[in-house]
Design a protein around this motif. Structure first.
Motif, PDB file in Angstrom:
ATOM      1  N   GLN B   9      50.289 -18.599  44.915  1.00  0.00           N
ATOM      2  CA  GLN B   9      49.266 -19.394  45.563  1.00  0.00           C
ATOM      3  C   GLN B   9      47.917 -19.133  44.902  1.00  0.00           C
ATOM      4  N   VAL B  10      47.294 -20.193  44.446  1.00  0.00           N
ATOM      5  CA  VAL B  10      45.995 -20.101  43.782  1.00  0.00           C
ATOM      6  C   VAL B  10      44.943 -20.543  44.783  1.00  0.00           C
ATOM      7  N   LYS B  11      43.902 -19.714  44.937  1.00  0.00           N
ATOM      8  CA  LYS B  11      42.860 -20.054  45.910  1.00  0.00           C
ATOM      9  C   LYS B  11      41.492 -20.009  45.247  1.00  0.00           C
ATOM     10  N   GLY B  12      40.812 -21.129  45.245  1.00  0.00           N
ATOM     11  CA  GLY B  12      39.424 -21.187  44.762  1.00  0.00           C
ATOM     12  C   GLY B  12      39.239 -20.669  43.349  1.00  0.00           C
ATOM     13  N   LEU B  13      40.176 -21.002  42.472  1.00  0.00           N
ATOM     14  CA  LEU B  13      40.101 -20.493  41.092  1.00  0.00           C
ATOM     15  C   LEU B  13      38.969 -21.169  40.312  1.00  0.00           C
ATOM     16  N   ARG B  14      38.150 -20.339  39.698  1.00  0.00           N
ATOM     17  CA  ARG B  14      37.080 -20.851  38.846  1.00  0.00           C
ATOM     18  C   ARG B  14      37.072 -20.114  37.528  1.00  0.00           C
ATOM     19  N   LYS B  15      36.796 -20.842  36.459  1.00  0.00           N
ATOM     20  CA  LYS B  15      36.559 -20.206  35.166  1.00  0.00           C
ATOM     21  C   LYS B  15      35.365 -20.893  34.534  1.00  0.00           C
ATOM     22  N   HIS B  16      34.277 -20.152  34.431  1.00  0.00           N
ATOM     23  CA  HIS B  16      33.065 -20.700  33.822  1.00  0.00           C
ATOM     24  C   HIS B  16      32.823 -20.012  32.481  1.00  0.00           C
ATOM     25  N   PHE B  17      32.591 -20.808  31.469  1.00  0.00           N
ATOM     26  CA  PHE B  17      32.278 -20.248  30.158  1.00  0.00           C
ATOM     27  C   PHE B  17      30.783 -20.414  29.908  1.00  0.00           C
ATOM     28  N   PRO B  18      30.079 -19.320  29.580  1.00  0.00           N
ATOM     29  CA  PRO B  18      28.661 -19.484  29.271  1.00  0.00           C
ATOM     30  C   PRO B  18      28.478 -20.185  27.925  1.00  0.00           C
ATOM     31  N   ILE B  19      27.459 -21.027  27.849  1.00  0.00           N
ATOM     32  CA  ILE B  19      27.125 -21.632  26.561  1.00  0.00           C
ATOM     33  C   ILE B  19      26.005 -20.783  25.988  1.00  0.00           C
ATOM     34  N   ARG B  78      54.107 -13.414  44.492  1.00  0.00           N
ATOM     35  CA  ARG B  78      55.140 -12.569  45.100  1.00  0.00           C
ATOM     36  C   ARG B  78      55.869 -11.835  43.998  1.00  0.00           C
ATOM     37  N   SER B  79      55.477 -10.585  43.796  1.00  0.00           N
ATOM     38  CA  SER B  79      55.998  -9.822  42.674  1.00  0.00           C
ATOM     39  C   SER B  79      57.151  -8.938  43.108  1.00  0.00           C
ATOM     40  N   ARG B  80      58.044  -8.681  42.159  1.00  0.00           N
ATOM     41  CA  ARG B  80      59.150  -7.775  42.437  1.00  0.00           C
ATOM     42  C   ARG B  80      59.020  -6.478  41.649  1.00  0.00           C
ATOM     43  N   SER B  87      62.421  -5.589  46.655  1.00  0.00           N
ATOM     44  CA  SER B  87      61.710  -6.445  47.592  1.00  0.00           C
ATOM     45  C   SER B  87      60.433  -6.986  46.953  1.00  0.00           C
ATOM     46  N   GLU B  88      59.863  -7.953  47.629  1.00  0.00           N
ATOM     47  CA  GLU B  88      58.687  -8.613  47.082  1.00  0.00           C
ATOM     48  C   GLU B  88      57.415  -8.035  47.677  1.00  0.00           C
ATOM     49  N   THR B  89      56.408  -7.870  46.814  1.00  0.00           N
ATOM     50  CA  THR B  89      55.082  -7.532  47.323  1.00  0.00           C
ATOM     51  C   THR B  89      54.120  -8.612  46.870  1.00  0.00           C
ATOM     52  N   LEU B  90      53.124  -8.845  47.705  1.00  0.00           N
ATOM     53  CA  LEU B  90      52.129  -9.853  47.381  1.00  0.00           C
ATOM     54  C   LEU B  90      51.016  -9.187  46.573  1.00  0.00           C
ATOM     55  N   VAL B  91      50.797  -9.662  45.350  1.00  0.00           N
ATOM     56  CA  VAL B  91      49.709  -9.097  44.552  1.00  0.00           C
ATOM     57  C   VAL B  91      48.731 -10.199  44.173  1.00  0.00           C
ATOM     58  N   ASP B  92      47.459  -9.815  44.011  1.00  0.00           N
ATOM     59  CA  ASP B  92      46.467 -10.762  43.523  1.00  0.00           C
ATOM     60  C   ASP B  92      46.312 -10.539  42.022  1.00  0.00           C
ATOM     61  N   VAL B  93      46.926 -11.428  41.256  1.00  0.00           N
ATOM     62  CA  VAL B  93      46.919 -11.291  39.796  1.00  0.00           C
ATOM     63  C   VAL B  93      45.492 -11.228  39.264  1.00  0.00           C
ATOM     64  N   VAL B 101      48.819  -5.611  35.036  1.00  0.00           N
ATOM     65  CA  VAL B 101      49.044  -6.956  34.516  1.00  0.00           C
ATOM     66  C   VAL B 101      50.163  -6.915  33.482  1.00  0.00           C
ATOM     67  N   LYS B 102      50.176  -5.857  32.682  1.00  0.00           N
ATOM     68  CA  LYS B 102      51.228  -5.723  31.670  1.00  0.00           C
ATOM     69  C   LYS B 102      52.606  -5.693  32.335  1.00  0.00           C
ATOM     70  N   GLN B 103      52.716  -4.948  33.449  1.00  0.00           N
ATOM     71  CA  GLN B 103      53.992  -4.917  34.163  1.00  0.00           C
ATOM     72  C   GLN B 103      54.387  -6.296  34.675  1.00  0.00           C
ATOM     73  N   LEU B 104      53.342  -7.029  35.088  1.00  0.00           N
ATOM     74  CA  LEU B 104      53.575  -8.351  35.666  1.00  0.00           C
ATOM     75  C   LEU B 104      54.133  -9.345  34.642  1.00  0.00           C
ATOM     76  N   ARG B 105      53.889  -9.058  33.358  1.00  0.00           N
ATOM     77  CA  ARG B 105      54.385  -9.946  32.302  1.00  0.00           C
ATOM     78  C   ARG B 105      55.904 -10.080  32.339  1.00  0.00           C
ATOM     79  N   ARG B 106      56.573  -9.103  32.973  1.00  0.00           N
ATOM     80  CA  ARG B 106      58.031  -9.209  33.086  1.00  0.00           C
ATOM     81  C   ARG B 106      58.425 -10.388  33.966  1.00  0.00           C
ATOM     82  N   GLU B 107      57.505 -10.775  34.816  1.00  0.00           N
ATOM     83  CA  GLU B 107      57.841 -11.858  35.746  1.00  0.00           C
ATOM     84  C   GLU B 107      57.162 -13.185  35.422  1.00  0.00           C
ATOM     85  N   MET B 108      56.048 -13.090  34.668  1.00  0.00           N
ATOM     86  CA  MET B 108      55.282 -14.310  34.378  1.00  0.00           C
ATOM     87  C   MET B 108      55.162 -14.468  32.874  1.00  0.00           C
ATOM     88  N   GLN B 109      55.622 -15.583  32.359  1.00  0.00           N
ATOM     89  CA  GLN B 109      55.607 -15.800  30.919  1.00  0.00           C
ATOM     90  C   GLN B 109      55.039 -17.162  30.570  1.00  0.00           C
TER      91      GLN B 109
END
Lengths: 339, 345
Positions: B9-19, B78-80, B87-93, B101-109
């Motif tokens: 679940q993505v909530k209020g995601l923003r990415k601003h790049f400075p010029i 929902r990470s394992r 079991s699953e734990t809820l993490v905020d990526v 984050v490196k561990q999370l790469r096993r689940e997200m590619q």
């Protein structure tokens, strides 16, 4: 040379020397374009469609060369075989950029980033036509206006980087049309554009066809774009034309198994297609690979022993609809027997 | 994030790049590439992000994976991996420390668009596909070798391809290698960023079919980023349309294609050239170009190009709201407008 056709290509062969041997990029192409007609050349990467267009423009350079064939063009100063003209000679230079012009996929490769838009559009006029700079400027501005660029006088003074992608593509079209060419070659002109901008540029090209008397050779891999733009279509595979038909005949009743496969493998936006996409097995063989018989036979679901022995000729199957496939040669032969 | 069937679940995601401008690289404003994206992705579904260049679809995909650092927002997954795989734990990526984050790469590619630039030309196929396994240290050498053969077979290549180098393969085969690499760690979630855009038509169909087969076999969830709407319709359960860093419409694929609720969706659909010379379609001609994301227009960001814009659209920013069953759009005029989809009446 026939009088009705603007361009007649006969048995054109363009080869390239590569590390792996000679690549027959264009391997015996015959095609004609009538004045005012829009011909689409369709095929996947490496099929020879772009090399064919570059041969027409006299742009084949080492390690490539024209091995054989003719490119007969009804020039304003009489018929000429473009394949025989020395590259960068006086004759080809007089034709290229005036009688035959080209637009490319990526406008930034065709526009000079350090020259103003206006100067670039005026260049062919000043080079090829005996007119004053003031006249050339007016013609260039009129050309910018004709391709739907707002405030053309202001744009005339701007540089390519000031323009958006769609605007640059329009500017390139303006440059290609300013000398009223009899043949415009458009090589994937909308492939790099977003879909709404692509729609604008296709609409523009359709509008221009009404005023512009010349012929268009439209090179693309996008079967949707072909359906929107072309009168006549040729399908290329491995340096050869495998099918040639009017746009309606090709989509309604494709004859060559490769064309059939291509049309089937495009998913439908109307969602009427199957759950699984039809595919063409395997991949296009390498250009240096020698294949005995029909080049499509290794991927063809209908291939028979003869397909692996002999190369099928491009033969007329029904009125103006030609295919290079032994499946249809029987039809042709039967008709010949009956007659 | 409550229901069990939600993977991400993505909530209020923003990415601003400075010029950065000038000698001291100060000032110049920001490009709001992603400007407040909310998105819920269910287990096993394919959700597509569509839109034109610069709309923020790729930045969204990469921010979700933390391949780029989001400026703001949450990415609940929902990470394992953190509970021994059971079991699953809820993490905020978005706020996880880098080591996790490196561990999370096993689940997200991720699968990339360009099969020519995403494979190291000096590595052979076995090394490319085994690299994630080696980096994560999850298998011994012999085990890795078996896994590579298994993966190559799963993507339709042979184990005998393992010793070859990327330049020996065609574009379609290279994309299969990239897919095998993404699958190496047995992930649950894959961002496919324009995975078939660089491929020829006949090869594109093969890769689309492969992605669908793998989804069924491995229980994958896809975030599919694409601009080809015909492919999107074919592959997606749901579709989100982005414009200038925001989602302007989201809904079930069937509903969105047959009855779009946002004028931009309608225009996008009508602009797709259909491979049928007899097709009678009315095309909505959009005026002008996409505005720069560094200076988005006031009010509804789409209003300068919208054929239906009224005074309110120039002043008030519309929010994403219910527009139909399981369909949301951000348009002030949802109730009044009947927009055309791609299905012939």
């Amino acid at each position: 040379m026939s009088v009705t056709n603007l361009l007649d290509i006969r048995d054109l062969q363009v080869h390239f020397m590569t590390e792996a041997g000679v690549a027959r990029a264009v391997d015996g192409v015959d095609l004609s374009i009538a004045a005012g007609e829009t011909l689409a050349v369709v095929g996947e990467s490496g099929c020879g469609k772009s090399v064919t267009s570059r041969a027409i423009m006299g742009l084949i350079q080492p390690p490539g060369w024209i091995e054989g064939g003719e490119i007969l063009f009804a020039g304003r100063k009489g018929p000429v075989d473009l394949s025989r003209l020395p590259p960068n000679g006086r004759q080809i230079n007089a034709i290229r950029g005036t009688e035959i012009t080209m637009i490319f996929q990526e406008p930034m490769t065709a526009l000079n980033p350090v020259l103003k838009i206006g100067a670039q559009i005026m260049e062919p006029l000043l080079l090829h036509e005996k007119i004053s700079k003031a006249e050339a400027k007016e013609r260039a501005i009129a050309s910018l206006a004709a391709v739907g660029i707002a405030s053309p006088r202001q744009r005339f003074e701007e540089y390519p980087h000031n323009l958006s992608g769609g605007m640059r593509q329009r500017a390139m079209i303006a440059m290609a049309l300013v000398c009223n060419p009899s043949l415009l070659i458009a090589d994937e002109p909308t492939t790099a554009l977003d879909v709404t901008i692509q729609a604008q540029v296709l609409d523009l090209m359709k509008d221009l066809r009404r005023d512009f008397a010349g012929a268009i050779m439209f090179i693309t891999h996008d079967l949707g774009v072909v359906a929107a733009m072309a009168d006549h279509v040729v399908v290329m595979y491995r340096g050869k034309i495998v099918e040639s038909a009017t746009v309606h005949a090709l989509y309604r009743h494709p004859l060559h198994p490769y064309t059939q496969g291509l049309l089937r493998s495009v998913p439908s936006i109307t969602g009427r297609g199957a759950k699984r996409l039809a595919t063409i097995e395997g991949s296009v063989p390498r250009p240096t690979e020698r294949i005995r018989g029909c080049a499509f036979a290794p991927r063809c679901p209908h291939a028979t022993p003869i397909c692996r022995q002999e190369v099928p000729a491009l033969a007329e199957v029904e009125g103006h609809h030609r295919a290079a496939c032994f499946l249809h040669h029987t039809v042709v032969e039967e008709r010949a027997h009956a007659a | 994030m409550q229901p069990d069937d939600v993977l991400l679940q993505v909530k209020g995601l923003r990415k601003h790049f400075p010029i950065r401008k000038g000698l001291f690289r100060r000032g110049g404003g920001t490009v709001k590439a992603v400007d407040g994206v909310d998105l819920t992705i269910k287990k096993g579904e394919t959700i597509s992000l569509v839109g034109e260049s610069g709309c923020g679809k790729s930045t969204t995909g990469r921010s979700i994976l933390r391949l780029i650092e989001p400026t703001e927002g949450e990415v609940l997954f929902r990470s394992r991996v953190f509970n021994g795989g059971s079991s699953e734990t809820l993490v905020d990526v978005a706020s996880l420390p880098a080591s996790k984050v490196k561990q999370l790469r096993r689940e997200m590619q991720i699968i990339f668009q360009d099969p020519y630039s995403s494979l190291d030309p000096r590595m052979n196929v076995a090394d490319i596909v085994a690299e994630p396994l080696r980096v994560q240290g999850v298998m011994g050498r012999a085990e890795r070798r078996d896994r590579v053969v298994h993966l190559l077979e799963a993507v339709g290549l042979g184990g005998d391809h393992a010793r070859r180098f990327p330049h020996e393969f065609s574009g379609g085969q290279r994309q299969r290698i990239g897919i095998a690499r993404a699958l190496a760690l047995n992930p649950r979630f894959i961002v496919a960023d324009e995975p078939v855009s660089a491929l020829d038509v006949s090869i594109q169909a093969q890769v689309v079919n492969l992605l669908q087969d793998l989804q069924a076999d491995f229980g994958l969830t896809y975030l599919f980023i694409a601009h080809d709407l015909s492919v999107v319709r074919h592959i997606s359960n749901r579709v989100a349309v982005m414009y200038l860093g925001r989602i302007v419409e989201i809904g079930d694929s069937e509903a969105l294609f047959s009855r779009p609720r946002h004028p931009y969706t309608e225009a996008l659909l009508s602009a797709v050239p259909v491979p049928d010379p007899g097709a009678a379609r009315t095309r909505i001609r959009l005026r002008g170009d996409v505005p720069s994301p560094s200076a988005p227009p006031a009010g509804c960001p789409f209003h300068p190009r919208c054929a239906y814009a009224i005074a309110r659209c120039r002043e008030e920013v519309p929010v994403l709201r219910e527009a139909g069953p399981r369909q949301q759009a951000s348009c002030h005029r949802i109730e009044e407008l009947t927009l055309a989809g791609v299905d012939a009446p």
